[in-house]
Structure formats: C-alpha cells, structure tokens
Scaffold this motif. Structure first.
Motif, PDB file in Angstrom:
ATOM      1  N   THR A  11       0.808  -1.246  -0.054  1.00 36.49           N
ATOM      2  CA  THR A  11       0.065  -0.056   0.135  1.00 36.49           C
ATOM      3  C   THR A  11       0.774   1.434  -0.041  1.00 36.49           C
ATOM      4  OG1 THR A  11      -1.620  -1.196   1.160  1.00 36.49           O
ATOM      5  CG2 THR A  11      -1.884   1.255   0.889  1.00 36.49           C
ATOM      6  N   GLU A  12       2.007   1.337   0.944  1.00 35.10           N
ATOM      7  CA  GLU A  12       2.653   2.423   0.839  1.00 35.10           C
ATOM      8  C   GLU A  12       3.460   2.787  -0.396  1.00 35.10           C
ATOM      9  OE1 GLU A  12       2.388   0.933   5.223  1.00 35.10           O
ATOM     10  OE2 GLU A  12       2.453  -0.003   3.155  1.00 35.10           O
ATOM     11  N   ILE A  13       3.979   1.714  -0.875  1.00 36.99           N
ATOM     12  CA  ILE A  13       4.859   1.766  -2.178  1.00 36.99           C
ATOM     13  C   ILE A  13       3.881   2.195  -3.361  1.00 36.99           C
ATOM     14  CG2 ILE A  13       6.053   0.454  -3.788  1.00 36.99           C
ATOM     15  CD1 ILE A  13       7.582  -0.865  -1.807  1.00 36.99           C
ATOM     16  N   SER A  14       2.602   1.650  -3.064  1.00 37.03           N
ATOM     17  CA  SER A  14       1.859   1.815  -4.513  1.00 37.03           C
ATOM     18  C   SER A  14       1.191   3.502  -4.445  1.00 37.03           C
ATOM     19  CB  SER A  14       0.727   0.951  -4.673  1.00 37.03           C
ATOM     20  OG  SER A  14      -0.289   0.991  -3.585  1.00 37.03           O
ATOM     21  N   THR A  15       0.899   3.814  -3.102  1.00 28.15           N
ATOM     22  CA  THR A  15       0.550   5.304  -2.785  1.00 28.15           C
ATOM     23  C   THR A  15       1.788   6.139  -3.217  1.00 28.15           C
ATOM     24  OG1 THR A  15      -0.793   4.568  -0.910  1.00 28.15           O
ATOM     25  CG2 THR A  15      -0.003   6.821  -1.123  1.00 28.15           C
ATOM     26  N   ALA A  16       2.865   6.051  -2.934  1.00 25.03           N
ATOM     27  CA  ALA A  16       3.981   6.739  -3.494  1.00 25.03           C
ATOM     28  C   ALA A  16       4.124   6.952  -4.957  1.00 25.03           C
ATOM     29  CB  ALA A  16       5.472   6.396  -2.719  1.00 25.03           C
ATOM     30  N   ALA A  17       4.218   5.646  -5.378  1.00 23.51           N
ATOM     31  CA  ALA A  17       4.413   5.572  -6.710  1.00 23.51           C
ATOM     32  C   ALA A  17       3.269   6.252  -7.703  1.00 23.51           C
ATOM     33  CB  ALA A  17       4.450   4.094  -7.280  1.00 23.51           C
ATOM     34  N   ALA A  18       1.897   6.145  -7.109  1.00 22.05           N
ATOM     35  CA  ALA A  18       0.792   6.683  -7.646  1.00 22.05           C
ATOM     36  C   ALA A  18       1.006   8.182  -7.657  1.00 22.05           C
ATOM     37  CB  ALA A  18      -0.215   6.290  -7.247  1.00 22.05           C
ATOM     38  N   PHE A  19       1.389   8.689  -6.526  1.00 23.34           N
ATOM     39  CA  PHE A  19       1.567  10.142  -6.458  1.00 23.34           C
ATOM     40  C   PHE A  19       2.614  10.697  -7.277  1.00 23.34           C
ATOM     41  CE2 PHE A  19       4.201  13.301  -4.364  1.00 23.34           C
ATOM     42  CZ  PHE A  19       3.279  14.465  -4.319  1.00 23.34           C
ATOM     43  N   LEU A  20       3.825  10.082  -7.617  1.00 19.79           N
ATOM     44  CA  LEU A  20       4.829  10.642  -8.522  1.00 19.79           C
ATOM     45  C   LEU A  20       4.071  10.622  -9.771  1.00 19.79           C
ATOM     46  CD1 LEU A  20       7.768   9.166  -6.646  1.00 19.79           C
ATOM     47  CD2 LEU A  20       7.605  11.609  -7.056  1.00 19.79           C
ATOM     48  N   VAL A  58       9.237  -0.504  14.124  1.00 22.73           N
ATOM     49  CA  VAL A  58       9.741   0.425  14.408  1.00 22.73           C
ATOM     50  C   VAL A  58       9.932   1.420  13.036  1.00 22.73           C
ATOM     51  CG1 VAL A  58      12.161   1.575  15.194  1.00 22.73           C
ATOM     52  CG2 VAL A  58      11.731  -0.721  15.404  1.00 22.73           C
ATOM     53  N   PRO A  59       8.574   1.976  12.862  1.00 23.04           N
ATOM     54  CA  PRO A  59       8.608   2.650  11.584  1.00 23.04           C
ATOM     55  C   PRO A  59       9.620   3.760  11.093  1.00 23.04           C
ATOM     56  CG  PRO A  59       6.522   2.599  12.745  1.00 23.04           C
ATOM     57  CD  PRO A  59       7.766   2.108  13.602  1.00 23.04           C
ATOM     58  N   SER A  60      10.051   4.482  11.957  1.00 26.22           N
ATOM     59  CA  SER A  60      11.115   5.547  11.462  1.00 26.22           C
ATOM     60  C   SER A  60      12.487   4.882  11.306  1.00 26.22           C
ATOM     61  CB  SER A  60      11.032   6.441  12.643  1.00 26.22           C
ATOM     62  OG  SER A  60      11.635   5.884  13.678  1.00 26.22           O
ATOM     63  N   LYS A  61      12.777   3.718  11.358  1.00 28.85           N
ATOM     64  CA  LYS A  61      14.055   3.129  11.019  1.00 28.85           C
ATOM     65  C   LYS A  61      14.037   2.776   9.907  1.00 28.85           C
ATOM     66  CE  LYS A  61      16.972  -0.924  12.402  1.00 28.85           C
ATOM     67  NZ  LYS A  61      16.853  -2.173  13.092  1.00 28.85           N
ATOM     68  N   LEU A 102       9.792  12.988  -0.452  1.00 29.37           N
ATOM     69  CA  LEU A 102       8.669  11.731  -0.293  1.00 29.37           C
ATOM     70  C   LEU A 102       9.186  10.901   0.819  1.00 29.37           C
ATOM     71  CD1 LEU A 102       5.745  10.710  -1.363  1.00 29.37           C
ATOM     72  CD2 LEU A 102       7.209   9.766  -3.151  1.00 29.37           C
ATOM     73  N   TRP A 103       8.559  10.630   1.770  1.00 30.68           N
ATOM     74  CA  TRP A 103       8.702   9.797   2.804  1.00 30.68           C
ATOM     75  C   TRP A 103       7.840   8.522   2.813  1.00 30.68           C
ATOM     76  CZ3 TRP A 103       8.605  15.057   4.121  1.00 30.68           C
ATOM     77  CH2 TRP A 103       9.666  15.679   4.360  1.00 30.68           C
ATOM     78  N   VAL A 104       8.485   7.336   2.707  1.00 25.59           N
ATOM     79  CA  VAL A 104       7.681   6.248   2.517  1.00 25.59           C
ATOM     80  C   VAL A 104       8.014   5.232   3.815  1.00 25.59           C
ATOM     81  CG1 VAL A 104       7.177   4.300   1.092  1.00 25.59           C
ATOM     82  CG2 VAL A 104       8.001   6.317   0.039  1.00 25.59           C
ATOM     83  N   ASP A 105       7.200   5.488   4.649  1.00 27.53           N
ATOM     84  CA  ASP A 105       7.376   4.641   5.711  1.00 27.53           C
ATOM     85  C   ASP A 105       6.241   3.558   6.311  1.00 27.53           C
ATOM     86  OD1 ASP A 105       9.675   5.997   6.605  1.00 27.53           O
ATOM     87  OD2 ASP A 105       8.569   7.595   7.365  1.00 27.53           O
ATOM     88  N   PRO A 106       6.593   2.568   7.277  1.00 28.76           N
ATOM     89  CA  PRO A 106       5.524   1.579   7.215  1.00 28.76           C
ATOM     90  C   PRO A 106       4.223   2.434   7.944  1.00 28.76           C
ATOM     91  CG  PRO A 106       7.476   0.683   8.003  1.00 28.76           C
ATOM     92  CD  PRO A 106       7.806   2.158   7.562  1.00 28.76           C
ATOM     93  N   PHE A 107       2.986   2.422   7.512  1.00 30.64           N
ATOM     94  CA  PHE A 107       1.891   3.064   7.710  1.00 30.64           C
ATOM     95  C   PHE A 107       1.714   4.438   7.669  1.00 30.64           C
ATOM     96  CE2 PHE A 107       3.402   0.103  11.178  1.00 30.64           C
ATOM     97  CZ  PHE A 107       2.654  -0.914  10.870  1.00 30.64           C
ATOM     98  N   GLU A 108       2.790   4.933   7.196  1.00 25.84           N
ATOM     99  CA  GLU A 108       2.489   6.498   6.452  1.00 25.84           C
ATOM    100  C   GLU A 108       3.383   6.816   5.275  1.00 25.84           C
ATOM    101  OE1 GLU A 108       2.516   9.656   9.505  1.00 25.84           O
ATOM    102  OE2 GLU A 108       3.923  10.581   8.208  1.00 25.84           O
ATOM    103  N   PRO A 126      -3.542   3.289  11.066  1.00 25.89           N
ATOM    104  CA  PRO A 126      -3.103   2.912  12.326  1.00 25.89           C
ATOM    105  C   PRO A 126      -2.108   1.958  12.460  1.00 25.89           C
ATOM    106  CG  PRO A 126      -5.378   2.306  12.106  1.00 25.89           C
ATOM    107  CD  PRO A 126      -4.956   2.943  10.817  1.00 25.89           C
ATOM    108  N   GLN A 127      -1.173   1.793  13.162  1.00 21.60           N
ATOM    109  CA  GLN A 127      -0.236   0.826  13.624  1.00 21.60           C
ATOM    110  C   GLN A 127      -0.776  -0.386  14.146  1.00 21.60           C
ATOM    111  OE1 GLN A 127       3.638   1.756  15.158  1.00 21.60           O
ATOM    112  NE2 GLN A 127       3.537   3.819  14.171  1.00 21.60           N
ATOM    113  N   PRO A 128      -0.702  -1.494  14.060  1.00 17.79           N
ATOM    114  CA  PRO A 128      -1.191  -2.687  14.405  1.00 17.79           C
ATOM    115  C   PRO A 128      -0.713  -2.629  16.242  1.00 17.79           C
ATOM    116  CG  PRO A 128       0.435  -3.561  13.065  1.00 17.79           C
ATOM    117  CD  PRO A 128       0.292  -1.823  12.735  1.00 17.79           C
ATOM    118  N   GLY A 129      -1.414  -3.070  16.818  1.00 15.26           N
ATOM    119  CA  GLY A 129      -1.057  -3.149  18.402  1.00 15.26           C
ATOM    120  C   GLY A 129      -1.595  -2.157  19.240  1.00 15.26           C
ATOM    121  N   GLY A 130      -2.482  -1.457  18.582  1.00 22.57           N
ATOM    122  CA  GLY A 130      -3.315  -0.447  19.403  1.00 22.57           C
ATOM    123  C   GLY A 130      -2.743   0.747  19.834  1.00 22.57           C
TER     124      GLY A 130
END
Length: 164
Positions: A11-20, A58-61, A102-108, A126-130
């Motif tokens: 999802t993240e990758i297709s969102t970024a690619a579609a945007f570009l 660790v989405p920012s990693k 363009l930042w492509v991170d898990p969940f965002e 939302p990240q899994p794990g509540g």
C-alpha cells in the motif's frame, strides 16, 4: 517476498508511486501507457530497494534510506523508472518539482514540495498493536495541494484594490 515486508509495503509503495505518476501526468506530455509503465517500474524498484529496510515495529528506522528526494539531483529510483520509458533526467526536472521529498514509511506516506513547504500526508493507517496514531497538529493533510503548489502565495497582492 521471502520476508513479511513484501505484502506490508504494498500500500505504501503503490501510494508513493501513484503520487509521483500523478505529478508527471499533471505536468503533461507523457502518455498514459508510459505513465503506467513508469508506475510499475517505480514500484518494482522501490520494493527491491526497501526489501531489507522495512521495519513495521520501528516505522522510523531506515526512514532516510527510503526517502525519495529530488533536490538538484534526481532520485535514482525515479531516474531508473523514468529511464525505462525513455525520459531523461533533464526532462524529469522539467516535469517534476525541483524540490520534492517523499517519505515512504510503514503506515505512513507523506511528502513536501519545496524546502520549507508543509508536510502533507498521502496515506496513513493506524499501527497494529493499538498504539494511538501520533499527533499530527504540526502537519496539514493537504489534499492535492501540489496542484496549486507551483505559484507562491505572495502573488495575491494584485487582488488588493486601492480605494480613492
């Protein structure tokens, strides 16, 4: 996809690619078939590039590694995909914003046009794990702001009328 990252990043990758791809389409002069190919090539390049750099826990990693950047230099992933459809770096610089992050991170997935533009969120889940979603006060969710992003707001002065 040997690791669990494959499906997760789709999802993240297709969102970024579609945007570009939308940015290229908006600039004009690139055919739909080329755009489709560009998007697929870009997604493939991103999947390959991010494969061992995707950490949903660790989405920012690795964020810097996944960041796609145009800043007087063309991002190699965009350059590669564009090369597949015969677009030179020179042509890309004419079609795309000269400053784009363009930042492509898990969940965002988010982006910024210009060095001091506002950061706009393209995709967020939302990240899994509540864990509660992180606060977004500092960011605006600019829907399609890039359409108007080419002209600077300071040009509005010509709308003021002088009363006699």
């Amino acid at each position: 996809a040997g690791s669990g990252a494959g499906v997760a990043m789709r999802t993240e990758i297709s969102t970024a690619a579609a945007f570009l791809t939308r940015l290229l389409r908006a600039a004009g002069g690139v055919g739909e078939e080329q755009l489709r190919c560009f998007r697929e090539c870009l997604q493939e390049a991103m999947r390959e590039h991010y494969k061992h750099h995707w950490f949903p826990l660790v989405p920012s990693k690795g964020s810097g590694y996944r960041c796609i950047r145009i800043n007087h230099k063309m991002d190699p992933l965009i350059g590669k995909a564009a090369g597949m459809i015969g677009l030179s770096h020179e042509r890309l610089f004419q079609l795309l914003p000269s400053e784009l992050t363009l930042w492509v991170d898990p969940f965002e997935v988010s982006y910024r046009i210009g060095e001091d533009g506002s950061i706009c969120v393209l995709y967020e889940s939302p990240q899994p794990g509540g864990k509660a979603a992180k606060q977004l006060e500092s960011r605006t969710s600019c829907k399609e702001e890039w359409r108007t992003g080419r002209s600077s707001p300071s040009k509005s002065y010509n709308m003021m009328t002088v009363s006699s």
